[in-house]
Design a protein around this motif. Structure first.
Motif, PDB file in Angstrom:
ATOM      1  N   ALA A 186       0.820  -1.255  -0.088  1.00  0.00           N
ATOM      2  CA  ALA A 186      -0.058   0.012   0.236  1.00  0.00           C
ATOM      3  C   ALA A 186       0.883   1.224  -0.301  1.00  0.00           C
ATOM      4  O   ALA A 186       0.496   2.438  -0.472  1.00  0.00           O
ATOM      5  N   ARG A 187       2.106   1.169   0.391  1.00  0.00           N
ATOM      6  CA  ARG A 187       2.955   2.479   0.374  1.00  0.00           C
ATOM      7  C   ARG A 187       4.366   1.729   0.409  1.00  0.00           C
ATOM      8  O   ARG A 187       4.508   0.767   0.496  1.00  0.00           O
ATOM      9  N   PRO A 188       5.341   2.748  -0.064  1.00  0.00           N
ATOM     10  CA  PRO A 188       6.692   2.146  -0.565  1.00  0.00           C
ATOM     11  C   PRO A 188       7.655   1.574   0.724  1.00  0.00           C
ATOM     12  O   PRO A 188       8.476   1.058   0.594  1.00  0.00           O
ATOM     13  N   GLY A 189       7.284   2.203   1.900  1.00  0.00           N
ATOM     14  CA  GLY A 189       8.314   1.740   2.801  1.00  0.00           C
ATOM     15  C   GLY A 189       7.555   0.924   3.926  1.00  0.00           C
ATOM     16  O   GLY A 189       6.453   0.463   4.084  1.00  0.00           O
ATOM     17  N   GLY A 190       8.479   0.295   4.895  1.00  0.00           N
ATOM     18  CA  GLY A 190       8.144  -0.589   5.996  1.00  0.00           C
ATOM     19  C   GLY A 190       7.976  -1.883   5.716  1.00  0.00           C
ATOM     20  O   GLY A 190       8.473  -2.363   4.528  1.00  0.00           O
ATOM     21  N   LEU A 191       7.966  -2.875   6.754  1.00  0.00           N
ATOM     22  CA  LEU A 191       8.010  -4.291   6.546  1.00  0.00           C
ATOM     23  C   LEU A 191       6.829  -4.784   5.197  1.00  0.00           C
ATOM     24  O   LEU A 191       7.216  -5.752   4.817  1.00  0.00           O
ATOM     25  N   GLY A 192       5.759  -4.015   5.406  1.00  0.00           N
ATOM     26  CA  GLY A 192       4.712  -4.632   4.345  1.00  0.00           C
ATOM     27  C   GLY A 192       5.228  -4.463   2.916  1.00  0.00           C
ATOM     28  O   GLY A 192       5.187  -5.227   2.239  1.00  0.00           O
ATOM     29  N   ALA A 193       6.039  -3.191   2.529  1.00  0.00           N
ATOM     30  CA  ALA A 193       6.717  -2.981   1.115  1.00  0.00           C
ATOM     31  C   ALA A 193       7.961  -4.124   0.987  1.00  0.00           C
ATOM     32  O   ALA A 193       8.049  -4.647  -0.156  1.00  0.00           O
ATOM     33  N   ALA A 194       8.491  -4.476   2.061  1.00  0.00           N
ATOM     34  CA  ALA A 194       9.578  -5.394   2.118  1.00  0.00           C
ATOM     35  C   ALA A 194       9.107  -6.962   1.736  1.00  0.00           C
ATOM     36  O   ALA A 194       9.955  -7.469   1.014  1.00  0.00           O
ATOM     37  N   VAL A 195       8.147  -7.392   2.120  1.00  0.00           N
ATOM     38  CA  VAL A 195       7.606  -8.747   1.903  1.00  0.00           C
ATOM     39  C   VAL A 195       6.432  -8.741   0.778  1.00  0.00           C
ATOM     40  O   VAL A 195       6.002  -9.815   0.711  1.00  0.00           O
ATOM     41  N   ALA A 196       5.907  -7.821   0.514  1.00  0.00           N
ATOM     42  CA  ALA A 196       4.478  -7.766  -0.423  1.00  0.00           C
ATOM     43  C   ALA A 196       4.921  -8.493  -1.516  1.00  0.00           C
ATOM     44  O   ALA A 196       6.022  -8.140  -2.399  1.00  0.00           O
ATOM     45  N   GLY A 197       4.203  -9.517  -2.216  1.00  0.00           N
ATOM     46  CA  GLY A 197       4.456 -10.020  -3.269  1.00  0.00           C
ATOM     47  C   GLY A 197       5.993 -10.843  -3.540  1.00  0.00           C
ATOM     48  O   GLY A 197       6.108 -11.271  -4.598  1.00  0.00           O
ATOM     49  N   VAL A 198       6.579 -11.372  -2.469  1.00  0.00           N
ATOM     50  CA  VAL A 198       7.702 -12.064  -2.456  1.00  0.00           C
ATOM     51  C   VAL A 198       7.547 -13.501  -2.735  1.00  0.00           C
ATOM     52  O   VAL A 198       8.458 -13.976  -3.296  1.00  0.00           O
ATOM     53  N   VAL A 199       6.506 -14.215  -2.379  1.00  0.00           N
ATOM     54  CA  VAL A 199       6.188 -15.385  -2.157  1.00  0.00           C
ATOM     55  C   VAL A 199       5.790 -16.018  -3.512  1.00  0.00           C
ATOM     56  O   VAL A 199       4.488 -15.484  -3.892  1.00  0.00           O
TER      57      VAL A 199
END
Length: 278
Positions: A186-199
């Motif tokens: 939803a936004r470029p920073g943070g843990l969510g951006a780090a792991v979104a869509g990786v699996v």
């Protein structure tokens, strides 16, 4: 006299090498370092490490669940009542994550409950305070978890302990599925951006099937109905988490670290409720 020959054209810049594939140890450190407070030094913070780490997330859940089950079982064996055992079992995961996932649940509830546009809802979720939607959601979720575990521990230490482990693994598996390909940040920073869509989706699906089978095998000593119920609890927890995930993606245009926490707590609660129904 002829002029000097023109200089040769510059060589095209070689593309930067792709990050090396992360090892299993890198993934384990990433999973434990981001999802628990257990000592784990994160050696890599890149997409390959995040991919392996989120695949290893259920392993972190297994360790957290075993710690919770150990305390609850010890209290039951020391003749404590099932209510005290249930409260202690719920407290252990909160302590081993510093309440991070519960905080994410509360923030997500405030963001979704605000009925504001995505940008405003994300700003509400990022604030440090907690609103009425977050308070009510935390209260109901914790009460549901304690009530379910109370019923399970009332039948003996084994059902309660096994349910604690199953719920913890299912909760982290839900985070793995939330990090699958196609789910945006939803936004470029943070843990969510780090792991979104990786699996990769096939890996997430295979892990879900293996976890359900493992839960059934672990409960088999309690009988075939219990084995089927534990497999069903895993799938039900994942289904509930998936509904919340889709709602968040529609409302927030993607996922954040708070959404991962909310997905985790939703899966754990649903799994415990299904197990208590038996």
């Amino acid at each position: 006299m002829t002029g000097s020959p023109p200089p040769p054209p510059p060589a095209p810049a070689s593309p930067s090498p792709a990050p090396e594939r992360a090892s299993l140890l890198d993934g384990v450190r990433f999973a434990f370092g981001t999802l628990t407070v257990l000592p784990a030094r994160i050696t890599r913070w890149d997409r390959p490490a995040a991919r392996t780490g989120m695949v290893c997330a259920p392993l972190a859940g297994l360790v957290v669940g075993l710690c919770a089950a150990a305390l609850g079982t010890a209290l039951v064996l020391l003749s404590a009542g099932p209510l005290l055992a249930a409260v202690a079992t719920v407290a252990v995961p909160a302590a081993l994550t510093r309440g991070l996932h519960l905080d994410g649940l509360a923030d997500t509830a405030d963001g979704l409950g605000s009925a504001k546009p995505a940008e405003t809802a994300l700003r509400i979720m990022k604030q440090s305070d907690i609103g009425p939607f977050g308070v009510i959601t935390l209260l109901l979720v914790l009460l549901a978890q304690v009530a379910a575990l109370y019923d399970l521990y009332a039948g003996g230490w084994a059902p309660g302990a096994l349910a604690a482990v199953t719920a913890a693994v299912t909760a982290r598996l839900a985070m793995t599925l939330a990090a699958r390909s196609g789910v945006p940040a939803a936004r470029p920073g943070g843990l969510g951006a780090a792991v979104a869509g990786v699996v990769p989706v096939p890996a997430a699906a295979a892990l879900a099937v293996l976890t359900a089978l493992a839960a059934a095998a672990a409960a088999l000593p309690l009988g075939l109905p219990a084995a089927a119920q534990h497999a069903g609890a895993v799938l039900a927890g994942l289904a509930a988490a998936e509904l919340l995930l889709r709602r968040c993606v529609r409302r927030l245009d993607g996922v954040t670290g708070d959404v991962f926490g909310a997905v985790e707590e939703t899966a754990a609660t649903c799994a415990l409720v299904v197990l208590a129904l038996g």
